[in-house]
Structure formats: C-alpha cells, structure tokens
Motif scaffolding. Structure first.
Motif, PDB file in Angstrom:
ATOM      1  N   THR A  66       0.816  -1.110   0.224  1.00  0.00           N
ATOM      2  CA  THR A  66      -0.226   0.030   0.125  1.00  0.00           C
ATOM      3  C   THR A  66       0.787   1.102  -0.140  1.00  0.00           C
ATOM      4  O   THR A  66       2.071   1.314   0.406  1.00  0.00           O
ATOM      5  N   THR A  67       0.400   2.374  -0.597  1.00  0.00           N
ATOM      6  CA  THR A  67       0.987   3.654  -0.276  1.00  0.00           C
ATOM      7  C   THR A  67       0.756   4.569   1.008  1.00  0.00           C
ATOM      8  O   THR A  67       1.335   5.529   1.105  1.00  0.00           O
ATOM      9  N   MET A  68      -0.060   3.885   1.850  1.00  0.00           N
ATOM     10  CA  MET A  68      -0.402   4.564   3.113  1.00  0.00           C
ATOM     11  C   MET A  68       0.701   3.939   4.093  1.00  0.00           C
ATOM     12  O   MET A  68       0.526   2.798   4.602  1.00  0.00           O
ATOM     13  N   LYS A  69       1.468   4.730   4.526  1.00  0.00           N
ATOM     14  CA  LYS A  69       2.488   4.305   5.619  1.00  0.00           C
ATOM     15  C   LYS A  69       2.118   3.964   6.681  1.00  0.00           C
ATOM     16  O   LYS A  69       2.992   2.935   7.308  1.00  0.00           O
ATOM     17  N   TYR A  70       1.101   4.412   7.400  1.00  0.00           N
ATOM     18  CA  TYR A  70       0.659   3.829   8.800  1.00  0.00           C
ATOM     19  C   TYR A  70       0.451   2.634   8.630  1.00  0.00           C
ATOM     20  O   TYR A  70       0.478   2.026   9.790  1.00  0.00           O
ATOM     21  N   VAL A  71      -0.061   2.072   7.567  1.00  0.00           N
ATOM     22  CA  VAL A  71      -0.147   0.633   7.469  1.00  0.00           C
ATOM     23  C   VAL A  71       0.973  -0.466   7.953  1.00  0.00           C
ATOM     24  O   VAL A  71       0.479  -1.683   8.330  1.00  0.00           O
ATOM     25  N   ARG A  77      -0.044  -0.467  13.684  1.00  0.00           N
ATOM     26  CA  ARG A  77      -0.397  -1.894  13.410  1.00  0.00           C
ATOM     27  C   ARG A  77      -0.974  -2.286  14.863  1.00  0.00           C
ATOM     28  O   ARG A  77      -1.952  -3.303  14.902  1.00  0.00           O
ATOM     29  N   LYS A  78      -0.046  -2.191  16.025  1.00  0.00           N
ATOM     30  CA  LYS A  78      -0.444  -2.891  17.180  1.00  0.00           C
ATOM     31  C   LYS A  78      -1.725  -1.967  17.671  1.00  0.00           C
ATOM     32  O   LYS A  78      -2.594  -2.697  18.191  1.00  0.00           O
ATOM     33  N   LYS A  79      -1.875  -0.689  17.600  1.00  0.00           N
ATOM     34  CA  LYS A  79      -3.143   0.055  18.190  1.00  0.00           C
ATOM     35  C   LYS A  79      -4.539  -0.441  17.403  1.00  0.00           C
ATOM     36  O   LYS A  79      -5.432  -0.613  18.327  1.00  0.00           O
ATOM     37  N   TRP A  80      -4.359  -0.659  16.384  1.00  0.00           N
ATOM     38  CA  TRP A  80      -5.512  -0.891  15.417  1.00  0.00           C
ATOM     39  C   TRP A  80      -5.783  -2.592  15.294  1.00  0.00           C
ATOM     40  O   TRP A  80      -6.627  -3.075  14.342  1.00  0.00           O
ATOM     41  N   ASN A  81      -4.596  -3.275  15.334  1.00  0.00           N
ATOM     42  CA  ASN A  81      -4.768  -4.687  15.018  1.00  0.00           C
ATOM     43  C   ASN A  81      -4.887  -4.870  13.573  1.00  0.00           C
ATOM     44  O   ASN A  81      -5.623  -5.408  13.203  1.00  0.00           O
ATOM     45  N   LEU A  82      -3.639  -3.986  12.849  1.00  0.00           N
ATOM     46  CA  LEU A  82      -3.630  -4.244  11.382  1.00  0.00           C
ATOM     47  C   LEU A  82      -2.926  -5.471  10.873  1.00  0.00           C
ATOM     48  O   LEU A  82      -1.746  -5.848  11.353  1.00  0.00           O
ATOM     49  N   PRO A  83      -3.543  -6.482  10.153  1.00  0.00           N
ATOM     50  CA  PRO A  83      -3.198  -7.531   9.709  1.00  0.00           C
ATOM     51  C   PRO A  83      -1.950  -7.156   8.596  1.00  0.00           C
ATOM     52  O   PRO A  83      -2.216  -6.242   8.091  1.00  0.00           O
ATOM     53  N   ALA A 256      -4.411  14.747   9.126  1.00  0.00           N
ATOM     54  CA  ALA A 256      -2.902  14.779   8.695  1.00  0.00           C
ATOM     55  C   ALA A 256      -2.082  13.882   9.450  1.00  0.00           C
ATOM     56  O   ALA A 256      -1.287  14.507  10.517  1.00  0.00           O
ATOM     57  N   ILE A 257      -2.129  12.694   9.369  1.00  0.00           N
ATOM     58  CA  ILE A 257      -1.433  11.904  10.220  1.00  0.00           C
ATOM     59  C   ILE A 257       0.230  12.318  10.064  1.00  0.00           C
ATOM     60  O   ILE A 257       0.901  12.338   8.855  1.00  0.00           O
ATOM     61  N   GLY A 258       0.917  11.988  11.118  1.00  0.00           N
ATOM     62  CA  GLY A 258       2.185  12.858  11.153  1.00  0.00           C
ATOM     63  C   GLY A 258       3.387  11.603  10.514  1.00  0.00           C
ATOM     64  O   GLY A 258       4.287  12.067  10.143  1.00  0.00           O
ATOM     65  N   LEU A 259       3.077  10.474  10.343  1.00  0.00           N
ATOM     66  CA  LEU A 259       4.190   9.544   9.903  1.00  0.00           C
ATOM     67  C   LEU A 259       4.108   9.431   8.397  1.00  0.00           C
ATOM     68  O   LEU A 259       4.968   8.708   7.846  1.00  0.00           O
ATOM     69  N   ASP A 260       3.118   9.886   7.612  1.00  0.00           N
ATOM     70  CA  ASP A 260       3.152   9.679   6.201  1.00  0.00           C
ATOM     71  C   ASP A 260       3.550  11.208   5.530  1.00  0.00           C
ATOM     72  O   ASP A 260       3.817  12.275   6.282  1.00  0.00           O
TER      73      ASP A 260
END
Length: 392
Positions: A66-71, A77-83, A256-260
């Motif tokens: 993906t192009t979305m860096k937070y993924v 990943r831990k906060k939202w339980n992203l697989p 405006a998410i900080g890490l992207d």
C-alpha cells in the motif's frame, strides 16, 4: 457455491483482448476477491447483485504494498490490530488506468459485514472496492452495502469521477489518501463511519450529495477542497460499527497523520450552499494532536458561505497552536436548535483569525476566543464573544 472463478475468467478474457466491457447480468453472485485491469468497464446490469463471501479467507491483498505508510508502522499496527493483508477487498485494481464500474438501477455490491477476528479492531473484514496507484477511474450508479471495512479504499490515484453511487451501512464511504483530481457528485451516503475521509487530498469537488453518518461527515485534509450544494445530516441511520452509537461526531475533522508524507498545508477548503443538521459539532481541529491524527502539516483555512447550521450539541474546536489559520463565515445562519454547553458553538485560540460576515443566529450564541485573537465582524446578529485566558 462461489462465482469468483467464473467472473474472474470473464475479466481475464477482456484483459487479454486489451480491454473492453465485462457484462454482469441480473442475478445473484457469491464472490471473494476479483482483480480488475486497465482499459476495462465492469457493467452491472439491472438486478445484478453481488454478495461478498462471509469467509475472510476467500479474499486476498494480491501481495501489493500500500502507499499509506501507517499501515506498516509498528505503533499503528498494534493500536488498531492491522494484519499483514489489511488492504484486501472485493474488487481490486493496482497500478491500472482507465477503469470504470457502472451499475444500472438495482445493482448491488454487498460486503455482508464479513467478520475477521484477525482484522482491524479484531472484527473488520475486507474492503469493498480498492484502487491503488491508478489513473482515470469512473464509478457510477451502483449501491455498496454492509462493507466489512471501507466501502471504497482509493489511494494515490488521479482523475477520479464518482457519480450517483449509494453507500449503506458498513464503514467509511470514500477514502481518498494521497489522491488528486476527484469529483463526487449526486451520491447518497449513509455510513457507519466517516462519509468521506483521507489525508493529502488535492483538488476534490463534492456536489449534490447527501451525507449521513454515525461518525464524521468529513475526516479529511488537503488543498483545494470544495463541498457544494450538499446536505450534512445526523444522527446516523446506521450505527457506528465499533461504538454502537448513532450520533454524528463532527461535520469536519481534520486529518493529517504525522508519519506519512503530505505534499502541503491544508488550504482553500470551502463549504458553499450547504445545510448542516444535527451534526453534533462543526469542527474538530487541534494542530499537533496525535490522537486525532493531526500531527502533520497544519490547516490554514476554512470558508463557509451561504450555509445553514442547526442542531449543534457540542462546541466546535479550531485550535491552531502556533500555526495561523483563518475561518471565514459568510452569509451563514445558525438555527434555533442549538444546545451547546453555555451556548458556545465555537472555540478558537489566538492562532485563528475569525472573519464573520453577515452571520445571523436565531438564538443568542457565543464564540469563545483566546486572549489576543483576531476577530472581524460585519453585519452579525446574536453573536457574543467570550474571552478565554490562555493557559500559562
């Protein structure tokens, strides 16, 4: 019995011919993931009803990053339980161009709330439609219902036209991270999460739409964003999927998410000829607030003109911190049904310049301003400024 293989074979045949139209006749289809390719139109004929599998293992992310860096960020990943397979869905296109999905009346894509205990928040399943790093997308006429995650996950795409699309229940309506050149017209959005979302969005036009949500009408950040002739209404017709509530959180929550990577400050955002009814609060912005994902480029300004606002229950926040921001309200009317605490409809700090032109209120309301705030008022009725001392 799954129809995935049969439909994918039809799609692949058209792809091998260099493009064309894939016809989906009336009838019911049970499907997992289907991949679309360039120069292709998927035509859902009247009565074509596609039901996503209720088994999350029938879907794939096609192993495309993906192009979305937070993924891929460990904290999120831990906060939202992203697989690892977070960006997976029903219809998917990656790096393609000239794709259309056209639905006739009574055409349906139903995600059936597919449950995934390993998914986001330990229950979200696949997306509805995914377009990543694509160009020239047209989406028209169909209904998406009960999407197990975002109805439309569109990232890093250019030249997108969305018209007469209906979204019912599920999660977000349209997510537009890193997208440029988007038109959304005459759509009916009744969502369980944000109606329109995305950070780093450029050149967006939303017109003639109905937006009803149990979350935020807009959770968005970017430049050159116009919302015109739209109705924003709460509470949600469908519940928020994780909170099980119906109230609309905010009409506009900055994103405006900080890490992207974000290409510029958020500016030239305008709401024109719109009506806002029971949206709980107008704005939610506090520059630097990481929990609200507002810790990247700042918001520089919002304009609202020829609008009517009624049914507010919470004070809107527009707090720029050290970053200048301007809010312009022009020819705006606040209705009689305002129940904000102490009648305060808006709080701003001294980084925010208020420009109020012909703003009328059917009942007295207050705007709380920090010491040193800049306020310009012309032709305003029933508005009181309440000074709040800056915390030291």
């Amino acid at each position: 019995m799954s129809d995935t293989k049969k439909l994918q074979e039809k799609i692949d045949e058209v792809c091998c011919l260099g493009g064309g139209t894939v016809e989906i006749p009336a009838g019911e289809y049970r499907i997992g993931s289907l991949r679309l390719y360039s120069n292709m139109t998927l035509h859902l004929q009247a009565g074509a009803r596609l039901y996503g599998s209720k088994n999350y293992q029938d879907y794939t992310d096609y192993h495309v990053p993906t192009t979305m860096k937070y993924v891929t960020d460990p904290e999120y990943r831990k906060k939202w339980n992203l697989p690892d397979y977070y960006i997976y869905g029903i219809f998917c296109a990656f790096g393609e161009e000239n794709i259309s999905i056209i639905g006739d009346e009574d055409s349906l894509i139903d995600g059936q709330d597919c449950f995934d205990a390993n998914g986001e928040e330990k229950f979200r399943g696949p997306m509805g439609l995914i377009f990543s790093n694509c160009r020239n997308i047209t989406l028209k006429g169909y209904t998406v219902a009960n999407s197990a995650n975002w109805s439309h996950q569109i990232d890093s795409c250019e030249n997108i036209v969305i018209e007469d699309v209906t979204v019912k229940a599920g999660h977000d309506g349209f997510n537009l991270h890193h997208c440029t050149g988007i038109t959304i017209k005459n759509c009916d959005l009744k969502t369980g999460d944000d109606c329109v979302a995305g950070y780093d969005v450029k050149d967006l036009r939303v017109s003639g739409c109905f937006l009803n949500t149990a979350c935020n009408s807009m959770r968005i950040g970017g430049a050159d964003l116009l919302f015109e002739d739209c109705v924003f209404e709460g509470p949600g017709r469908y519940p928020h999927r994780s909170e099980h509530t119906f109230y609309t959180h905010a009409m506009f929550k900055y994103y405006a998410i900080g890490l992207d990577t974000i290409r510029g400050d958020a500016e030239n955002i305008c709401f024109r000829n719109c009506r806002f009814q029971n949206v709980t609060r107008l704005f939610a912005y506090q520059q630097g607030n990481k929990d609200w994902m507002q810790d990247n480029r700042p918001l520089r300004g919002i304009t609202m003109e020829h609008v009517r606002i009624d049914g507010l229950e919470k004070t809107a926040l527009l707090l720029g911190g050290q970053e200048p921001c301007t809010l312009t309200l022009k020819d705006a009317a606040f209705g009689a049904h305002i129940s904000c605490p102490d009648g305060v409809v808006l709080e701003v700090d001294d980084a925010v310049t208020l420009n109020l032109q012909h703003v009328t209120c059917e009942v007295p309301v207050k705007i709380r301003v920090s010491e040193g705030s800049t306020v310009r008022m012309d032709g305003c009725v029933n508005i009181e400024l309440e000074e709040k001392q800056r915390e030291r």
